[in-house]
Design a protein around this motif. Structure first.
Motif, PDB file in Angstrom:
ATOM      1  N   VAL A   1      44.809   8.165  71.975  1.00 15.08           N
ATOM      2  CA  VAL A   1      44.397   8.972  70.832  1.00 15.08           C
ATOM      3  C   VAL A   1      45.132   8.554  69.565  1.00 15.08           C
ATOM      4  O   VAL A   1      46.365   8.441  69.554  1.00 15.08           O
ATOM      5  N   VAL A   2      44.363   8.337  68.503  1.00 17.72           N
ATOM      6  CA  VAL A   2      44.905   8.272  67.146  1.00 17.72           C
ATOM      7  C   VAL A   2      44.492   9.576  66.484  1.00 17.72           C
ATOM      8  O   VAL A   2      43.295   9.841  66.302  1.00 17.72           O
ATOM      9  N   ALA A   3      45.476  10.425  66.179  1.00 23.90           N
ATOM     10  CA  ALA A   3      45.201  11.767  65.666  1.00 23.90           C
ATOM     11  C   ALA A   3      45.487  11.817  64.171  1.00 23.90           C
ATOM     12  O   ALA A   3      46.586  11.471  63.729  1.00 23.90           O
ATOM     13  N   LEU A   4      44.506  12.268  63.388  1.00 26.87           N
ATOM     14  CA  LEU A   4      44.681  12.465  61.954  1.00 26.87           C
ATOM     15  C   LEU A   4      44.958  13.935  61.682  1.00 26.87           C
ATOM     16  O   LEU A   4      44.169  14.804  62.092  1.00 26.87           O
ATOM     17  N   GLU A   5      46.073  14.220  61.031  1.00 29.14           N
ATOM     18  CA  GLU A   5      46.392  15.584  60.607  1.00 29.14           C
ATOM     19  C   GLU A   5      47.140  15.517  59.279  1.00 29.14           C
ATOM     20  O   GLU A   5      48.311  15.185  59.237  1.00 29.14           O
ATOM     21  N   PRO A   6      46.461  15.845  58.169  1.00 29.36           N
ATOM     22  CA  PRO A   6      47.084  15.712  56.856  1.00 29.36           C
ATOM     23  C   PRO A   6      48.097  16.794  56.518  1.00 29.36           C
ATOM     24  O   PRO A   6      48.909  16.606  55.609  1.00 29.36           O
ATOM     25  N   GLY A   7      48.075  17.924  57.207  1.00 27.14           N
ATOM     26  CA  GLY A   7      49.022  18.990  56.921  1.00 27.14           C
ATOM     27  C   GLY A   7      50.404  18.663  57.459  1.00 27.14           C
ATOM     28  O   GLY A   7      50.566  18.421  58.663  1.00 27.14           O
ATOM     29  N   ASP A   8      51.415  18.651  56.605  1.00 27.70           N
ATOM     30  CA  ASP A   8      52.756  18.238  57.032  1.00 27.70           C
ATOM     31  C   ASP A   8      53.308  19.131  58.140  1.00 27.70           C
ATOM     32  O   ASP A   8      53.881  18.639  59.122  1.00 27.70           O
ATOM     33  N   SER A   9      53.165  20.452  57.992  1.00 28.80           N
ATOM     34  CA  SER A   9      53.725  21.369  58.983  1.00 28.80           C
ATOM     35  C   SER A   9      52.946  21.311  60.293  1.00 28.80           C
ATOM     36  O   SER A   9      53.537  21.316  61.381  1.00 28.80           O
TER      37      SER A   9
ATOM     38  N   ARG B   1      51.257  18.753  61.358  1.00 26.00           N
ATOM     39  CA  ARG B   1      51.521  17.444  61.974  1.00 26.00           C
ATOM     40  C   ARG B   1      52.883  17.431  62.658  1.00 26.00           C
ATOM     41  O   ARG B   1      53.033  16.889  63.763  1.00 26.00           O
ATOM     42  N   ALA B   2      53.896  18.037  62.023  1.00 26.30           N
ATOM     43  CA  ALA B   2      55.214  18.092  62.646  1.00 26.30           C
ATOM     44  C   ALA B   2      55.171  18.875  63.945  1.00 26.30           C
ATOM     45  O   ALA B   2      55.814  18.505  64.940  1.00 26.30           O
ATOM     46  N   ARG B   3      54.403  19.967  63.972  1.00 27.45           N
ATOM     47  CA  ARG B   3      54.283  20.751  65.205  1.00 27.45           C
ATOM     48  C   ARG B   3      53.533  19.966  66.277  1.00 27.45           C
ATOM     49  O   ARG B   3      53.879  20.033  67.467  1.00 27.45           O
ATOM     50  N   LEU B   4      52.505  19.226  65.866  1.00 22.80           N
ATOM     51  CA  LEU B   4      51.761  18.390  66.810  1.00 22.80           C
ATOM     52  C   LEU B   4      52.679  17.372  67.467  1.00 22.80           C
ATOM     53  O   LEU B   4      52.656  17.198  68.701  1.00 22.80           O
ATOM     54  N   VAL B   5      53.489  16.708  66.671  1.00 22.68           N
ATOM     55  CA  VAL B   5      54.410  15.700  67.212  1.00 22.68           C
ATOM     56  C   VAL B   5      55.442  16.352  68.115  1.00 22.68           C
ATOM     57  O   VAL B   5      55.840  15.783  69.141  1.00 22.68           O
ATOM     58  N   ARG B   6      55.876  17.564  67.772  1.00 24.04           N
ATOM     59  CA  ARG B   6      56.827  18.268  68.627  1.00 24.04           C
ATOM     60  C   ARG B   6      56.212  18.550  70.001  1.00 24.04           C
ATOM     61  O   ARG B   6      56.871  18.440  71.032  1.00 24.04           O
ATOM     62  N   HIS B   7      54.931  18.925  70.005  1.00 25.90           N
ATOM     63  CA  HIS B   7      54.265  19.227  71.269  1.00 25.90           C
ATOM     64  C   HIS B   7      53.953  17.968  72.073  1.00 25.90           C
ATOM     65  O   HIS B   7      54.019  17.972  73.308  1.00 25.90           O
ATOM     66  N   LEU B   8      53.575  16.908  71.368  1.00 18.84           N
ATOM     67  CA  LEU B   8      53.134  15.682  72.027  1.00 18.84           C
ATOM     68  C   LEU B   8      53.835  14.507  71.358  1.00 18.84           C
ATOM     69  O   LEU B   8      53.372  13.995  70.340  1.00 18.84           O
ATOM     70  N   ASP B   9      54.938  14.088  71.928  1.00 18.06           N
ATOM     71  CA  ASP B   9      55.705  13.000  71.333  1.00 18.06           C
ATOM     72  C   ASP B   9      54.848  11.752  71.208  1.00 18.06           C
ATOM     73  O   ASP B   9      54.115  11.381  72.126  1.00 18.06           O
ATOM     74  N   GLU B  10      54.946  11.110  70.048  1.00 22.09           N
ATOM     75  CA  GLU B  10      54.240   9.842  69.874  1.00 22.09           C
ATOM     76  C   GLU B  10      54.816   8.803  70.834  1.00 22.09           C
ATOM     77  O   GLU B  10      55.990   8.830  71.178  1.00 22.09           O
ATOM     78  N   GLY B  11      53.980   7.908  71.239  1.00 21.81           N
ATOM     79  CA  GLY B  11      54.409   6.866  72.163  1.00 21.81           C
ATOM     80  C   GLY B  11      53.204   6.075  72.602  1.00 21.81           C
ATOM     81  O   GLY B  11      52.180   6.034  71.915  1.00 21.81           O
TER      82      GLY B  11
END
Length: 272
Positions: free
Chosen positions: A68-76, A78-88
């Motif tokens: 998945v390449v996920a687009l999320e322009p909202g900073d907050s 997006r930060a929560r998304l990364v917290r839930h699902l670590d990039e890798g």
């Protein structure tokens, strides 16, 4: 659903990240697996997600084995998304609006979006989606439409939502309303000329929320996200008071889930 003509509010959800994260339910993995099978996606396929928010669809895409390449322009958000699902490996998060995304990771076997594609400019959305897809790829669009069980919905319509008509769904006409707005969305997609005639389906999820989570759920929607905290808090108090008078401490949500799938249309292809 057709494109939202009020696209200036598309970053408002970033202001209510806690309510969004707490109140919005995940999409079922079974739904993603069914739609993946319908579009011929196999494990390891690379897909683009538009408007990932805090991961309500992303988690199901990843659980289904998709890259998945996920687009999320909202900073907050997006930060929560990364917290839930670590990039890798197999998961990349970008802060772009779809209109601005250069497509570095493409082309994609499919493009997915849940409760977000109507925020994209239709002068860009369909043509660009088709261009970023591999030949024969699919656009997979999902929207969720919640309503309370009939008796409680009518009670809150009268007690609270008389001042918030966008929440005051009429159980007697709700299905007709959904049929109308989703048909208009399919017409818009087909008129773009970028995709074959879309296929659509409906499913239903039923779940319960405690009162605080239900208030967060309401606060996460666009008609509330753009307001000041004091207004959202006032709605929460009204809902809590009304449910207290009704001796209700948990609410049942009946959620209609609409899926629309369209195959990229080769300019030389006249089949649908």
């Amino acid at each position: 659903m057709k494109a939202n003509t009020q696209r200036g509010g598309r970053l408002n959800f970033d202001r209510v990240v806690d309510a969004y994260d707490a109140g919005r339910p995940d999409l079922p993995v079974s739904l993603v697996e069914r739609l993946s099978a319908d579009t011929g996606l196999s494990e390891g396929a690379k897909v683009l997600e538009i408007g990932a928010a805090t991961g309500q669809l992303t988690r199901a895409l990843r659980a289904s084995g998709l890259e998945v390449v996920a687009l999320e322009p909202g900073d907050s958000l997006r930060a929560r998304l990364v917290r839930h699902l670590d990039e890798g490996s197999g998961f990349v998060v970008r802060g772009d609006f779809f209109e601005e995304y250069a497509g570095e990771e493409g082309p994609f076997t499919a493009i997915w979006s849940a409760n977000a594609f109507h925020w994209v400019d239709p002068a860009v959305s369909y043509e660009k989606a088709a261009r970023l897809l591999q030949p024969g790829g699919h656009l997979v669009l999902i929207w969720t439409y919640p309503i309370l069980r009939d008796d409680l919905q009518r009670e809150l319509n009268a007690r609270v939502f008389v001042e918030e008509p966008s929440f005051a769904h009429d159980p007697a006409t709700f299905t007709d309303y959904l049929t109308e707005i989703t048909e208009a969305g399919r017409d818009e997609l087909l008129a773009s000329g970028a995709f074959a005639e879309p296929r659509h389906s409906w499913s239903t999820d039923t779940y319960t929320l405690d009162v605080d989570t239900y208030v967060a759920f309401l606060s996460s929607y666009g008609q509330m996200a753009g307001r000041e905290d004091v207004e959202r808090e006032a709605l929460g108090r009204k809902v809590r008071t009304a449910l207290g008078h009704l001796d209700v401490d948990r609410v049942e949500i009946i959620q209609r889930v609409y899926s629309c799938v369209a195959r990229q249309l080769d300019p030389q292809d006249t089949t649908t």
